[in-house]
Motif scaffolding. Structure first.
Motif, PDB file in Angstrom:
ATOM      1  N   VAL A   1      -3.116 -25.827  -8.206  1.00 57.88           N
ATOM      2  CA  VAL A   1      -3.673 -24.546  -8.643  1.00 57.88           C
ATOM      3  C   VAL A   1      -3.057 -23.443  -7.795  1.00 57.88           C
ATOM      4  CG1 VAL A   1      -5.780 -23.203  -9.018  1.00 57.88           C
ATOM      5  CG2 VAL A   1      -5.836 -25.702  -9.269  1.00 57.88           C
ATOM      6  N   ASP A   2      -2.560 -22.391  -8.474  1.00 57.43           N
ATOM      7  CA  ASP A   2      -1.959 -21.278  -7.742  1.00 57.43           C
ATOM      8  C   ASP A   2      -2.847 -20.041  -7.783  1.00 57.43           C
ATOM      9  OD1 ASP A   2      -1.567 -19.996 -10.204  1.00 57.43           O
ATOM     10  OD2 ASP A   2       0.605 -20.164 -10.171  1.00 57.43           O
ATOM     11  N   LEU A   3      -2.394 -18.998  -7.129  1.00 58.28           N
ATOM     12  CA  LEU A   3      -3.104 -17.726  -7.084  1.00 58.28           C
ATOM     13  C   LEU A   3      -2.079 -16.615  -7.201  1.00 58.28           C
ATOM     14  CD1 LEU A   3      -5.806 -16.503  -4.639  1.00 58.28           C
ATOM     15  CD2 LEU A   3      -3.674 -15.251  -4.817  1.00 58.28           C
ATOM     16  N   GLN A   4      -2.345 -15.657  -8.098  1.00 60.20           N
ATOM     17  CA  GLN A   4      -1.498 -14.480  -8.239  1.00 60.20           C
ATOM     18  C   GLN A   4      -2.388 -13.274  -8.517  1.00 60.20           C
ATOM     19  OE1 GLN A   4       0.883 -15.478 -11.646  1.00 60.20           O
ATOM     20  NE2 GLN A   4       2.371 -16.616 -10.444  1.00 60.20           N
ATOM     21  N   VAL A   5      -2.033 -12.144  -7.924  1.00 64.34           N
ATOM     22  CA  VAL A   5      -2.727 -10.896  -8.241  1.00 64.34           C
ATOM     23  C   VAL A   5      -2.064 -10.325  -9.484  1.00 64.34           C
ATOM     24  CG1 VAL A   5      -3.380  -8.601  -7.428  1.00 64.34           C
ATOM     25  CG2 VAL A   5      -3.273 -10.508  -5.817  1.00 64.34           C
ATOM     26  N   LEU A   6      -2.874 -10.061 -10.498  1.00 64.23           N
ATOM     27  CA  LEU A   6      -2.381  -9.556 -11.780  1.00 64.23           C
ATOM     28  C   LEU A   6      -2.438  -8.030 -11.843  1.00 64.23           C
ATOM     29  CD1 LEU A   6      -1.360 -10.503 -14.560  1.00 64.23           C
ATOM     30  CD2 LEU A   6      -3.750 -10.671 -15.264  1.00 64.23           C
ATOM     31  N   LYS A   7      -3.530  -7.455 -11.302  1.00 65.19           N
ATOM     32  CA  LYS A   7      -3.720  -6.001 -11.296  1.00 65.19           C
ATOM     33  C   LYS A   7      -4.528  -5.629 -10.063  1.00 65.19           C
ATOM     34  CE  LYS A   7      -5.413  -6.131 -15.824  1.00 65.19           C
ATOM     35  NZ  LYS A   7      -6.180  -5.561 -16.903  1.00 65.19           N
ATOM     36  N   SER A   8      -4.359  -4.374  -9.622  1.00 64.95           N
ATOM     37  CA  SER A   8      -5.173  -3.907  -8.501  1.00 64.95           C
ATOM     38  C   SER A   8      -5.146  -2.395  -8.416  1.00 64.95           C
ATOM     39  CB  SER A   8      -4.658  -4.488  -7.185  1.00 64.95           C
ATOM     40  OG  SER A   8      -5.474  -4.054  -6.117  1.00 64.95           O
ATOM     41  N   LEU A   9      -6.253  -1.842  -7.917  1.00 58.43           N
ATOM     42  CA  LEU A   9      -6.230  -0.454  -7.477  1.00 58.43           C
ATOM     43  C   LEU A   9      -5.367  -0.403  -6.216  1.00 58.43           C
ATOM     44  CD1 LEU A   9      -9.980   0.568  -7.858  1.00 58.43           C
ATOM     45  CD2 LEU A   9      -8.057   1.532  -9.113  1.00 58.43           C
ATOM     46  N   PRO A  10      -4.729   0.711  -5.922  1.00 59.04           N
ATOM     47  CA  PRO A  10      -3.859   0.776  -4.736  1.00 59.04           C
ATOM     48  C   PRO A  10      -4.564   0.464  -3.414  1.00 59.04           C
ATOM     49  CG  PRO A  10      -3.377   2.592  -6.207  1.00 59.04           C
ATOM     50  CD  PRO A  10      -4.605   1.911  -6.759  1.00 59.04           C
ATOM     51  N   ASP A  11      -5.877   0.700  -3.334  1.00 56.77           N
ATOM     52  CA  ASP A  11      -6.606   0.389  -2.099  1.00 56.77           C
ATOM     53  C   ASP A  11      -7.206  -1.024  -2.112  1.00 56.77           C
ATOM     54  OD1 ASP A  11      -8.789   0.613  -3.809  1.00 56.77           O
ATOM     55  OD2 ASP A  11      -9.663   2.347  -2.770  1.00 56.77           O
ATOM     56  N   PHE A  12      -6.923  -1.781  -3.155  1.00 54.93           N
ATOM     57  CA  PHE A  12      -7.383  -3.157  -3.336  1.00 54.93           C
ATOM     58  C   PHE A  12      -8.909  -3.277  -3.372  1.00 54.93           C
ATOM     59  CE2 PHE A  12      -3.108  -3.495  -1.609  1.00 54.93           C
ATOM     60  CZ  PHE A  12      -2.507  -4.280  -2.580  1.00 54.93           C
ATOM     61  N   SER A  13      -9.584  -2.187  -3.754  1.00 51.75           N
ATOM     62  CA  SER A  13     -11.040  -2.243  -3.882  1.00 51.75           C
ATOM     63  C   SER A  13     -11.466  -2.942  -5.169  1.00 51.75           C
ATOM     64  CB  SER A  13     -11.646  -0.835  -3.813  1.00 51.75           C
ATOM     65  OG  SER A  13     -11.141  -0.020  -4.851  1.00 51.75           O
ATOM     66  N   ARG A  14     -10.616  -2.951  -6.169  1.00 52.59           N
ATOM     67  CA  ARG A  14     -10.840  -3.681  -7.429  1.00 52.59           C
ATOM     68  C   ARG A  14      -9.534  -4.390  -7.759  1.00 52.59           C
ATOM     69  NH1 ARG A  14     -14.296  -0.989  -5.873  1.00 52.59           N
ATOM     70  NH2 ARG A  14     -15.868   0.263  -6.899  1.00 52.59           N
ATOM     71  N   TRP A  15      -9.667  -5.623  -8.295  1.00 50.73           N
ATOM     72  CA  TRP A  15      -8.472  -6.422  -8.535  1.00 50.73           C
ATOM     73  C   TRP A  15      -8.726  -7.456  -9.625  1.00 50.73           C
ATOM     74  CZ3 TRP A  15     -11.033 -10.699  -7.054  1.00 50.73           C
ATOM     75  CH2 TRP A  15     -11.930 -10.604  -5.996  1.00 50.73           C
ATOM     76  N   THR A  16      -7.631  -7.944 -10.156  1.00 55.86           N
ATOM     77  CA  THR A  16      -7.655  -9.059 -11.103  1.00 55.86           C
ATOM     78  C   THR A  16      -6.741 -10.137 -10.548  1.00 55.86           C
ATOM     79  OG1 THR A  16      -8.059  -7.610 -12.988  1.00 55.86           O
ATOM     80  CG2 THR A  16      -7.151  -9.796 -13.474  1.00 55.86           C
ATOM     81  N   ILE A  17      -7.269 -11.345 -10.461  1.00 51.27           N
ATOM     82  CA  ILE A  17      -6.506 -12.502  -9.973  1.00 51.27           C
ATOM     83  C   ILE A  17      -6.389 -13.504 -11.106  1.00 51.27           C
ATOM     84  CG2 ILE A  17      -6.657 -14.540  -8.441  1.00 51.27           C
ATOM     85  CD1 ILE A  17      -7.755 -12.707  -6.276  1.00 51.27           C
ATOM     86  N   ARG A  18      -5.263 -14.194 -11.128  1.00 53.74           N
ATOM     87  CA  ARG A  18      -5.022 -15.256 -12.117  1.00 53.74           C
ATOM     88  C   ARG A  18      -4.703 -16.546 -11.378  1.00 53.74           C
ATOM     89  NH1 ARG A  18      -1.165 -13.664 -16.652  1.00 53.74           N
ATOM     90  NH2 ARG A  18      -3.148 -13.056 -17.582  1.00 53.74           N
ATOM     91  N   HIS A  19      -5.296 -17.637 -11.880  1.00 52.16           N
ATOM     92  CA  HIS A  19      -4.982 -18.986 -11.391  1.00 52.16           C
ATOM     93  C   HIS A  19      -4.371 -19.773 -12.539  1.00 52.16           C
ATOM     94  CE1 HIS A  19      -7.321 -18.545  -7.702  1.00 52.16           C
ATOM     95  NE2 HIS A  19      -8.351 -18.116  -8.414  1.00 52.16           N
ATOM     96  N   HIS A  20      -3.308 -20.507 -12.240  1.00 54.24           N
ATOM     97  CA  HIS A  20      -2.730 -21.469 -13.185  1.00 54.24           C
ATOM     98  C   HIS A  20      -3.057 -22.867 -12.666  1.00 54.24           C
ATOM     99  CE1 HIS A  20      -0.003 -17.970 -13.719  1.00 54.24           C
ATOM    100  NE2 HIS A  20      -0.191 -18.279 -14.987  1.00 54.24           N
TER     101      HIS A  20
END
Length: 149
Positions: free
Chosen positions: A76-95
């Protein structure tokens, strides 16, 4: 960090009546990978306590592609898909990959940070921002910006 992945040992208790991985185990495995990645980068549970902050999830979505059975070896991996520039909100994807490299599942999740004392959403410290900035980015990674009201 170029990539982060973790081999997962499928447990007998994670198998359902149909003899494949129960749906909620995918979310558990994703959480294990996220927290392992945080910890490896120095964002330990002790550090989160010290900073009085914690990650929270707003949404988790699983897309199932192939069955995972008890005997399967899973990565299982981890990748950040989207984020606010301050990383206060984010979307992570796992394959979820099987040993033959076939894609078994994808988990997408939207998250943020909560100030543990105030019980309100928070902007993470520069320490956390640096860690998130170094996380692997998905192909098509995008910065998101809040909509002004």
């Amino acid at each position: 960090m170029e990539n982060f992945s973790l081999p997962i040992q499928v447990r007998w208790s994670d198998i359902d009546q149909n003899r494949h991985l129960r749906h909620s185990a995918y979310y558990d495995y994703g959480a294990t990978v996220r927290i392992s990645c945080f910890t490896e980068q120095g964002l330990t549970t002790m550090k989160l306590e010290e900073l009085n902050i914690g990650p929270i999830l707003f949404r988790e979505e699983a897309i199932f592609k192939r069955e995972i059975k008890f005997e399967d070896k899973v990565l299982v991996d981890l990748q950040v898909l989207k984020s606010l520039p301050d990383f206060s909100r984010w979307t992570i994807r796992h394959h979820f990959y099987k040993e033959d490299k076939s894609l078994a599942a994808i988990i997408n999740l939207d998250g943020a940070w909560i100030d543990i004392a105030k019980r309100k959403l928070a902007v993470p410290s520069p320490f956390i921002q640096k860690i998130f900035a170094d996380f692997p980015k998905a192909e098509g990674f995008e910065w998101i910006y809040p909509v002004k009201k």
